[in-house]
Scaffold this motif. Structure first.
Motif, PDB file in Angstrom:
ATOM      1  N   LEU A 194       3.683 -13.185  -5.784  1.00  0.00           N
ATOM      2  CA  LEU A 194       3.593 -12.100  -4.505  1.00  0.00           C
ATOM      3  C   LEU A 194       4.504 -13.114  -3.403  1.00  0.00           C
ATOM      4  O   LEU A 194       5.503 -12.220  -2.581  1.00  0.00           O
ATOM      5  N   ILE A 195       4.182 -14.478  -3.096  1.00  0.00           N
ATOM      6  CA  ILE A 195       5.206 -15.127  -2.166  1.00  0.00           C
ATOM      7  C   ILE A 195       6.543 -14.982  -2.527  1.00  0.00           C
ATOM      8  O   ILE A 195       7.413 -14.724  -1.686  1.00  0.00           O
ATOM      9  N   ALA A 196       6.959 -15.322  -3.792  1.00  0.00           N
ATOM     10  CA  ALA A 196       8.506 -15.240  -3.971  1.00  0.00           C
ATOM     11  C   ALA A 196       9.021 -13.773  -4.085  1.00  0.00           C
ATOM     12  O   ALA A 196      10.226 -13.672  -3.706  1.00  0.00           O
ATOM     13  N   LEU A 197       8.191 -12.989  -4.084  1.00  0.00           N
ATOM     14  CA  LEU A 197       8.502 -11.494  -4.101  1.00  0.00           C
ATOM     15  C   LEU A 197       9.060 -11.017  -2.503  1.00  0.00           C
ATOM     16  O   LEU A 197      10.007 -10.433  -2.402  1.00  0.00           O
ATOM     17  N   VAL A 198       8.136 -11.811  -1.813  1.00  0.00           N
ATOM     18  CA  VAL A 198       8.523 -11.474  -0.179  1.00  0.00           C
ATOM     19  C   VAL A 198      10.007 -12.163  -0.046  1.00  0.00           C
ATOM     20  O   VAL A 198      10.652 -11.729   0.899  1.00  0.00           O
TER      21      VAL A 198
END
Lengths: 156, 461
Positions: free
Chosen positions: B251-255
């Protein structure tokens, strides 16, 4: 075997067509009145100077090199990922141990990259002005640096 | 309609002498691209309204208000605002700045390159149940996923990393120092977070044993943690210890991959004007934003597919419940099973929507990271955590094969330890980064009166 990829080809064709239309349409529909100010490079409203294709910090290059190294190491894993679960117990243990050793090498590389500060960006000098002391471009000598640092931001 | 789809999928030479499978592919492509294209204005409206409510404002609410003949006004809640913006942008002048001499072609196609992956990324995404009620492909199964190829997840990763080209070439071709800075930041950021993203997904692929996206969902519909007797409870990866860690990292990498706040350094307004799209005008400028929103939408879909059980609303297998129930409950659960099948696509859409709402919430809550913090988070926290998580999954699977579920539970403890280490790591690195700030001293000299004012920021002050 490749028939499964036909819809993806169609998707790529449709997506490419859509993107081209989007980019071209305003070029076709919009008015065209060129003025010198409109055509100028926008650099915060200040008159632009020099060419923008300058040298950039080498740190970014280092990040790219590290990415290539680590990403290629991950690429080797992908083929193993899909067969690991379906193997026999012996295969599982053997290949799992092999990959663990491989990953230890990977971790060694990452630890080395971290240890040599390969991806450490300097703190901004506005946050740590004392770092300017050792910057030769700013001060001729340490004494001058000490004198200058006491009045950072002020006019002499 | 089912018969018709069955006939189409056999690949007969069909309409206009073009193979039926191409026509079927076109239908699938339209079904995939149309929602993402049609929902982008809605997403922009939703972002503006939601941000407004979070900041105690009203936001765009008046455009598209019609006055009837009797003086009554019909409100559309400002829903037409993004559409009107879009029409306006199409009709605006397409300025190519005079500074661009040799890279005109690159300057022209860069926005298209940034938008292209956002559309192409959904090629392997199953947006509805792939197994019908009777065990066959079913009506929705014929329409989704677009292509159920063996390399589904690898395709998603490959296409999503193409997005970097659009941003880098746009910034490079603009011949503007701010744009170049934004482009370089974008490239470094995208490649840094791609590693953590790939490793987080690798852990899930290891547990699934397949890269096929429909397998990813079907594995999540098996028994919870592989415990016998819990077949009615679905094993969504976000409920497993390793999947939870991978989900947070992903999720963090997605942002970061979609350049959204708090990782929007490539287009940081107050540092770089607008970063890589400073020199773009009219629809070309908007195409970057379309790409960003469409990519957000599609990548939320990937997140929902890989971690949130895809098109399932609740982590419950209603057919298993119906098999174990008795009396009138059997009919009730069978009804729910049918309803879950037909509402699958809507649930998937709702999950994408939820992911985007989360992105907007992040933007309203978190301040932008500093560049060294960004790189530190990617390389020092997320990547080691993802690799450790990956190794834990491997050990967990060997343990489960050798000693059953107990081995899996042992790995659960290890995964929780990883979360704690990750948390402490982030806390420690942010403390270290803040230290100079806490003891910062700024001397200000007034040249007129040669008076020196010393400002000291400390923890107590």
């Amino acid at each position: 075997m490749l028939e499964g990829f036909l819809p993806i080809l169609v998707l790529i064709a449709v997506a490419a067509l859509l993107c081209t239309v989007m980019v071209t349409l305003s070029w076709v529909l919009g008015p065209k009145k060129k003025t010198p100010y409109k055509a100028a490079v926008y650099e915060c409203g200040v008159a632009p100077f020099g060419d923008a294709n300058e040298r950039v910090p080498v740190k970014f290059y280092l990040v790219a090199i590290l990415f290539v190294l680590f990403d290629i190491e991950v690429v080797f894993l992908w083929s193993w990922l899909t067969v690991f679960k379906s193997g026999t117990t012996d295969q599982m243990i053997f290949s799992g141990a092999a990959v663990l050793i491989y990953l230890l090498l990977w971790i060694l590389g990452d630890a080395y990259a971290l240890k040599v500060n390969a991806i450490d960006w300097d703190e901004a000098t506005s946050i740590a002005p004392e770092k300017l002391r050792d910057t030769p471009a700013y001060f001729e000598s340490t004494e001058e640096a000490d004198a200058g640092l006491s009045t950072v931001g002020g006019a002499q | 309609m089912l018969k018709w789809l069955e006939y189409m999928s056999e690949g007969n030479p069909g309409f206009l002498g073009v193979s039926d499978s191409i026509w079927l592919s076109l239908i699938k492509v339209v079904l995939l691209i149309m929602p993402s294209l049609a929902l982008v204005p809605g997403l922009i409206w939703w972002e503006r309204r939601l941000l407004s409510w979070m900041q105690d404002r009203i936001g765009p609410n008046l455009s598209g208000t019609f006055t009837r003949k009797d003086g009554k006004r019909i409100f559309t809640f400002g829903l037409l605002q993004p559409l009107l913006d879009g029409v306006k942008l199409f009709l605006k002048e397409d300025v190519t700045p005079g500074g661009i001499k040799k890279d005109k072609a690159i300057y022209f196609i860069a926005p298209a390159l940034a938008l292209f992956p956002a559309f192409a990324i959904g090629g392997t995404l199953p947006w509805g149940p792939t197994v019908g009620l009777d065990g066959g492909p079913g009506l929705i199964g014929y329409l989704t996923p677009l292509a159920d190829v063996e390399i589904g997840l690898l395709y998603v990763l490959a296409i999503s990393s193409l997005g970097a080209y659009g941003l880098v070439l746009a910034g490079y071709a603009s011949n503007n120092k701010y744009s170049l800075m934004g482009a370089i930041r974008a490239s470094a950021q995208l490649i840094s977070y791609e590693l953590a993203m790939g490793m987080a997904l690798a852990a899930i692929v290891l547990a699934t044993g397949s890269l096929r996206m429909s397998d990813m969902v079907n594995v999540q519909m098996e028994a919870f943690w592989g415990i016998g007797g819990l077949e009615w409870l679905q094993n969504w990866f976000i409920f497993t210890p390793y999947g939870f860690v991978a989900a947070i990292i992903f999720l963090i990498a997605l942002v970061a991959e979609t350049n959204r706040a708090p990782f929007d350094l490539p287009e940081a307004e107050n540092e770089l004007i607008a970063g890589y799209h400073t020199e773009y005008s009219s629809m070309k400028f908007a195409v970057f934003f379309m790409g960003e929103y469409a990519a957000m939408f599609m990548l939320s879909g990937v997140f929902a597919t890989v971690f949130l059980g895809g098109f399932n609303l609740l982590p419950l297998n209603f057919d298993e419940l119906a098999a174990s129930a008795s009396g009138p409950m059997v009919g009730f659960f069978e009804f729910l099973h049918k309803t879950a099948y037909w509402t699958g696509p809507l649930v998937f859409l709702a999950k994408c929507w939820g992911g985007i709402t989360f992105f907007i919430w992040l933007r309203a809550t978190l301040p932008r990271l500093r560049y060294d913090q960004l790189m530190g988070l990617g390389w020092k926290s997320l990547l080691p955590a993802a690799v450790a998580n990956f190794m834990v999954v491997g050990i967990w699977m060997i343990g489960q094969r050798l000693w059953g579920t107990a081995g899996g539970l042992g790995a659960a403890a290890a995964a929780i330890a990883i979360v704690v280490v990750l948390y402490l790591n982030i806390v420690a690195s942010s403390k270290k980064a803040n230290d100079p700030l806490l003891k910062r001293t700024v001397d200000m000299v007034d040249p007129g009166s040669s008076r020196t004012v010393t400002m000291v920021d400390t923890k107590e002050a």
